[in-house]
Design a protein around this motif. Structure first.
Motif, PDB file in Angstrom:
ATOM      1  N   TYR A 263       0.851  -1.196   0.000  1.00 17.34           N
ATOM      2  CA  TYR A 263       0.000   0.000   0.000  1.00 17.34           C
ATOM      3  C   TYR A 263       0.882   1.239   0.000  1.00 17.34           C
ATOM      4  N   LYS A 266      -0.252   5.675  -3.981  1.00 18.20           N
ATOM      5  CA  LYS A 266      -1.072   5.431  -5.168  1.00 18.20           C
ATOM      6  C   LYS A 266      -2.182   4.414  -4.910  1.00 18.20           C
ATOM      7  N   TRP A 268      -3.511   0.415  -3.326  1.00 19.86           N
ATOM      8  CA  TRP A 268      -3.106  -0.982  -3.169  1.00 19.86           C
ATOM      9  C   TRP A 268      -2.568  -1.478  -4.515  1.00 19.86           C
ATOM     10  N   GLN A 269      -1.269  -1.799  -4.554  1.00 19.66           N
ATOM     11  CA  GLN A 269      -0.600  -2.121  -5.813  1.00 19.66           C
ATOM     12  C   GLN A 269      -0.881  -3.556  -6.256  1.00 19.66           C
ATOM     13  N   ARG A 270      -1.225  -3.722  -7.535  1.00 21.77           N
ATOM     14  CA  ARG A 270      -1.459  -5.051  -8.097  1.00 21.77           C
ATOM     15  C   ARG A 270      -0.221  -5.533  -8.840  1.00 21.77           C
ATOM     16  N   TYR A 273       4.536  -5.455  -4.805  1.00 20.31           N
ATOM     17  CA  TYR A 273       5.291  -4.212  -4.937  1.00 20.31           C
ATOM     18  C   TYR A 273       6.371  -4.288  -6.008  1.00 20.31           C
ATOM     19  N   ASP A 276       3.789  -3.735 -11.386  1.00 20.96           N
ATOM     20  CA  ASP A 276       2.919  -2.571 -11.320  1.00 20.96           C
ATOM     21  C   ASP A 276       1.825  -2.692 -12.374  1.00 20.96           C
ATOM     22  N   TYR A 279      -3.612  -0.085  -9.582  1.00 19.58           N
ATOM     23  CA  TYR A 279      -3.861   0.049  -8.149  1.00 19.58           C
ATOM     24  C   TYR A 279      -5.342  -0.106  -7.839  1.00 19.58           C
ATOM     25  N   LEU A 286      -8.608  -5.144  -4.035  1.00 18.69           N
ATOM     26  CA  LEU A 286      -7.359  -5.803  -4.426  1.00 18.69           C
ATOM     27  C   LEU A 286      -7.520  -7.316  -4.419  1.00 18.69           C
TER      28      LEU A 286
END
Length: 334
Positions: A263, A266, A268-270, A273, A276, A279, A286
Motif C-alpha cells: 500500500y 497510489k 493498493w498495488q497489483r 510491490y 505494477d 492500483y 485488491l
C-alpha cells in the motif's frame, strides 16, 4: 535458524484464526510505503523514478494506520523511499504498536542518528537496515561511498540505545557464495544484529541497473553453496526453514502474492510491490478483483526469475503451519 519465536507464535495464532474463519486469502505482512522520496539513488531500486510531484507527497498518519487496519496483517513493514524522511513516521510507528502490530522500519540508516530520539525501544518494533554486502559491495549498490560505514555506526548506536536491529540484504548475479557468507558472518557474528533477512534481486522494471538480476538456477546454486557446512543453522535468519529450502532448490512453491500486499500513496498495488499492474482503491478490491492465478513463475513471463520473499515466504509460512513436522522443525530452529 528460523524467525524469532515471538514472531512465529503471533503468526501461528493468526494463521489458525484464518483457518477457523475459512479465509482463503489474507495478509501476513503489509508493505506500507508512506512516501517514495529517498536520500539515496540505489542501482536496484526504481522508487525515485516517480514524478517530482509524487516524490514530494507524504502519506497522512491516519491513512497509513487505516491501511494496516483494513488489511488486518499482524505485521507491518514501513518502507519507501526512505521512511525517516517522513516527518510523522514516528507517530505512524507508535499508532501501529498501539494496535499490537509487529512493526519493522526499513531504512538505509544514513538519517538514523538524527532521528533515533523520536523513537522508543519496544519488543514489537525493529529497525530493518538495508545492507547489501560489505563496504565496497554495499557502497557500489547504493551508488555512494561511505554509506556502509554510516549504516554500521547507526546500527551500533541503535543497539546501544536498546533497540532491536535487523538487516535486509539483496543479492545480485555479481555476488558469489563467498560474498553471501562474508556479509552474513559479519552481520551475525561481528555486528550482532538480531536477525537477518535475505532475498535474491528481482528484475524491478524501473531500476537503473537492469543487467545483474539472478535467474532461478543461479539463485539456487548461490544459496545452496552458501548454506552448506552448517552455516545456515548458525546464522540468525529471519525466515521460515521452508523458505530457505526454497532458495536452495530443495523445494519449490507457487507464488502467494496476496500474502504481502503493498500500500502506497497510489493505493493498493497489483499484484505485488515488484510488479505494477495498476492500483486498487481498497484492500477488498485488491483481493477480489485481481486474477491471482495469472502471476508467478510459469504463468507470467515477468515472474520467470522471481524468487523474492514477498511472493514465496508467505507460501512457505502457510505450508509450515499446515504441517506438524514443519511446525516442529521451525520451532526448534530449522
Amino acid at each position: 535458524m528460523a524467525m524469532p519465536l515471538r514472531q512465529s507464535m503471533r503468526l501461528g495464532a493468526f494463521l489458525f484464526k484464518q483457518k477457523l474463519l475459512r479465509r482463503e486469502k489474507f495478509a501476513l505482512l503489509l508493505e506500507l510505503e508512506p512516501l517514495f522520496a529517498c536520500n539515496l539513488s540505489c542501482a536496484g531500486c526504481g522508487k525515485i523514478q516517480h514524478p517530482a510531484a509524487l516524490l514530494k507527497q507524504r502519506m497522512p498518519v491516519e491513512q497509513a494506520v487505516a491501511a494496516a487496519e483494513e488489511c488486518g496483517a499482524p505485521m507491518v513493514s514501513i518502507a519507501g523511499g526512505e521512511p525517516l524522511m517522513h516527518p510523522q513516521v514516528d507517530e505512524i510507528v507508535r499508532r501501529l504498536l498501539a494496535r499490537r502490530k509487529i512493526v519493522f522500519l526499513c531504512t538505509n540508516a544514513v538519517l538514523l542518528p538524527k532521528h533515533l530520539h523520536r523513537f522508543a525501544p519496544h519488543r514489537d518494533f525493529a529497525w530493518m537496515v538495508h545492507i547489501d554486502g560489505l563496504r565496497e559491495r554495499h557502497d557500489a549498490s547504493v551508488c555512494k561511498q561511505g554509506v556502509f560505514d554510516d549504516a554500521v555506526a547507526a546500527i551500533r548506536q541503535a543497539q546501544a540505545a536498546g533497540f532491536r536491529v535487523m538487516t535486509n540484504t539483496t543479492f545480485f548475479d555479481t555476488d558469489t557464495p563467498g560474498d553471501v557468507i562474508d556479509v552474513l558472518d559479519y552481520l551475525n557474528d561481528e555486528l550482532g544484529v538480531e536477525n537477518m533477512q535475505i532475498s535474491p534481486a528481482f528484475a524491478y522494471g524501473k531500476a537503473p541497473d537492469q543487467d545483474h538480476w539472478l535467474g532461478v538456477e543461479a539463485t539456487r546454486g548461490l544459496f545452496a553453496t552458501a548454506f552448506a557446512d552448517g552455516r545456515r543453522e548458525r546464522w540468525r535468519l529471519n525466515h521460515s526453514p521452508l523458505f530457505l529450502d526454497f532458495l536452495a532448490g530443495k523445494v519449490d512453491f507457487r507464488c502467494t502474492a496476496w500474502g504481502i500486499p503493498s500500500y502506497s500513496l497510489k493505493g493498493w498495488q497489483r499484484p505485488c510491490y515488484l510488479l505494477d499492474d495498476g492500483y486498487a482503491a481498497t484492500y477488498r478490491e485488491l483481493l477480489e478483483d485481481t486474477d491471482w492465478s495469472r502471476f508467478g513463475r510459469g504463468r507470467d513471463p515477468r515472474c520467470a526469475n522471481c524468487m523474492a520473499h514477498c511472493g514465496y515466504e508467505p507460501t512457505a509460512v502457510i505450508a509450515t503451519a499446515s504441517s506438524l513436522r514443519q511446525t516442529l522443525r521451525a520451532a526448534v530452529g530449522g
